[in-house]
Write a protein that holds these residues in place. Sequence first.
Motif, mmCIF file in Angstrom:
data_model
loop_
_atom_site.group_PDB
_atom_site.id
_atom_site.type_symbol
_atom_site.label_atom_id
_atom_site.label_comp_id
_atom_site.label_asym_id
_atom_site.label_seq_id
_atom_site.Cartn_x
_atom_site.Cartn_y
_atom_site.Cartn_z
ATOM 1 N N MET A 251 2.775 54.329 -17.745
ATOM 2 C CA MET A 251 3.222 54.237 -19.134
ATOM 3 C C MET A 251 2.693 55.425 -19.942
ATOM 4 O O MET A 251 1.612 55.931 -19.673
ATOM 5 N N THR B 180 7.459 58.617 -18.755
ATOM 6 C CA THR B 180 8.220 57.478 -18.247
ATOM 7 C C THR B 180 8.934 56.772 -19.394
ATOM 8 O O THR B 180 9.615 55.792 -19.185
ATOM 9 N N TYR B 181 8.763 57.282 -20.594
ATOM 10 C CA TYR B 181 9.427 56.719 -21.773
ATOM 11 C C TYR B 181 9.158 55.223 -21.908
ATOM 12 O O TYR B 181 10.044 54.451 -22.213
ATOM 13 N N THR B 182 7.941 54.855 -21.626
ATOM 14 C CA THR B 182 7.566 53.448 -21.700
ATOM 15 C C THR B 182 6.265 53.314 -22.474
ATOM 16 O O THR B 182 5.325 54.066 -22.236
ATOM 17 N N TYR C 77 11.731 55.610 -26.363
ATOM 18 C CA TYR C 77 10.729 54.775 -25.714
ATOM 19 C C TYR C 77 11.156 53.320 -25.631
ATOM 20 O O TYR C 77 11.721 52.787 -26.580
ATOM 21 N N GLN C 78 10.880 52.723 -24.502
ATOM 22 C CA GLN C 78 11.089 51.285 -24.337
ATOM 23 C C GLN C 78 9.734 50.593 -24.466
ATOM 24 O O GLN C 78 8.771 51.004 -23.812
#
Lengths: 346, 346
Positions: free
Chosen positions: B123, B66-68, B97-98
Amino acid sequence: MEPPAQHRRVTIVDVARHAQVSTTTVSKVLRNAYGTSPQMRAKVRQAIADLGYRPYAAARGMRGQTYTIGVMLPDIRNPFFPEIVDGLTDILWETDYQVLMAPGRNGEKAEARVTEAMIDRGMDGVVLVAPISSRTHLEHVAGIVPTVVVGRHGHSAVYDTVSDDDLTGAALVVDHLADLGHRRIAHIEHSETDPRRIAEMPNAIRAEGYRQAMRARGLEDEIDIVSTTYTQQGGYLGAQQLLARPDRPTAIFAGADIVATGVLQAVSEAGLAVPDDISIAGYDNTSFAALGPISLTSVDQAGRHIGANAAKLLLERIADRTRPTAQVKLSPTLVARRTTAPPPPA
Amino acid sequence: MEPPAQHRRVTIVDVARHAQVSTTTVSKVLRNAYGTSPQMRAKVRQAIADLGYRPYAAARGMRGQTYTIGVMLPDIRNPFFPEIVDGLTDILWETDYQVLMAPGRNGEKAEARVTEAMIDRGMDGVVLVAPISSRTHLEHVAGIVPTVVVGRHGHSAVYDTVSDDDLTGAALVVDHLADLGHRRIAHIEHSETDPRRIAEMPNAIRAEGYRQAMRARGLEDEIDIVSTTYTQQGGYLGAQQLLARPDRPTAIFAGADIVATGVLQAVSEAGLAVPDDISIAGYDNTSFAALGPISLTSVDQAGRHIGANAAKLLLERIADRTRPTAQVKLSPTLVARRTTAPPPPA
């Protein structure tokens, strides 16, 4: 086992209890992770069906809610922003929404990335604190997800706004200093050059409020503005410029408390005493300003109320996206402390 | 149109460009929102297929990313935590990534809610800063999602840790004060009563470091610890207790800079001068400590390095969940400033 009450969202804890397995097992099944038996998977899936649990990811595809609210903060070092966040969480902690914050880094590119990330993750609503993005970008975001813009003025047909009356706040400072007998009152502003947003930015409005109030007091010839940034470093550099003037100001109005910290630093390094040699006032009335050894005169813009108002507006907009937008403006007050006093004798 | 480079994640901006529609349209199609024509939907879906774009929600179901990355912070008012966040974002800003942050509110219940929310939102990894949760809960979280624990000691087989050497840090302060001639050196700690975690908490280790160093200097009879919290209010209340002692301390070692702010407040209200009447030292070397009018002696635990190390460990763990866990401990240094000096003559 009783089903959870209808008003509350079903969580993986409920699913685990119902399936009589650990939440770790439920998570593993949901993530298709290794280490679960077919039997476990069947039990968990049955519980999910029984309770009507919608995993976060699945919810999105069916236009459901993700129970997430994104808050973009320009700068996590500025002690004013925790006040706004406290106000937001006072309201949202009692709901099923989770607040997730991301730094906007005071840059249009960073803000675009953060807002895209929030949209991409299906957040139900966003609060953008003092964004510097173009109005076009803000309206683009608000067209996709319910949006409240905090600390920026101007009416929009698609997003709600909450701010304080920065014009009045700046006038409170100028009047206080002028009443004490100051004439050479300088101001440190956050540089704002973009003509598309200048009329909406709190920093630009504070600077304009300063100008108007100086004129109203017959001090138009004394107007002296240094443009830096709303950071400690911005205050430090701004004050260094002002202190180097042949006829240096007797009072400095810093556009934010974080700016005043840098001003105090520069004044102290220059060997000057506050308030005997020079008066200093800030804006935001942070806990830093209230601190005994600092005791900074500042404008209270009621950050906690701003945050609470933003949370309420956002919940209303999530519930009804077609309601007319609101523009809430709160009235600031002046808190006079020990950093301001009459100017030294000429 | 060229496909985006393989190493970069495809975003809705790429999809919009490829489909020659606005990102608003792409978002609407992804959210199944109103106001898109069948033709638009077809165009967008074709672009999604062409580019291999995986919307966030869909990614999760297929064990994707989820690139989180979630970061739990105990208290957003403590000026030390932005240092850690800066270190994290220095590394993660260059990746896809955020970072999304949530307040853990220094409570086990709140931490459970935040970590569940992060897991529930799929996440890819979490950084837990100074968590107070039981080790069982931390290992539960780490069993589901790659986890790095910051500022808490103790080795785990499932999560990585990054901390500073708090035992040494506390000794640096005691030695500095004892070298100046102080004997009545008191300490304000963050109350820690849970026996399951006491050996792992940085606050408890600083208090233990203080005790050990006092004994090493032959000052065991002068050991004087007040238990409050690592907040401004905790420092204020702790100092009030210490100043009311019949034989009040000549130096106060506050367990964190935020605690020292409250100590300065109480000392100033009591009409005492720093450092002439009483010396004060903090821990964290925040930008507040460096501020001219404060100029607080403090321990630098290199928060930015701690954050950067945590980010690197997390990226490695996301890439390979089976690698052995690491325990990184950084060495602190003392920054002596103007709040510490020899004690007043007896």
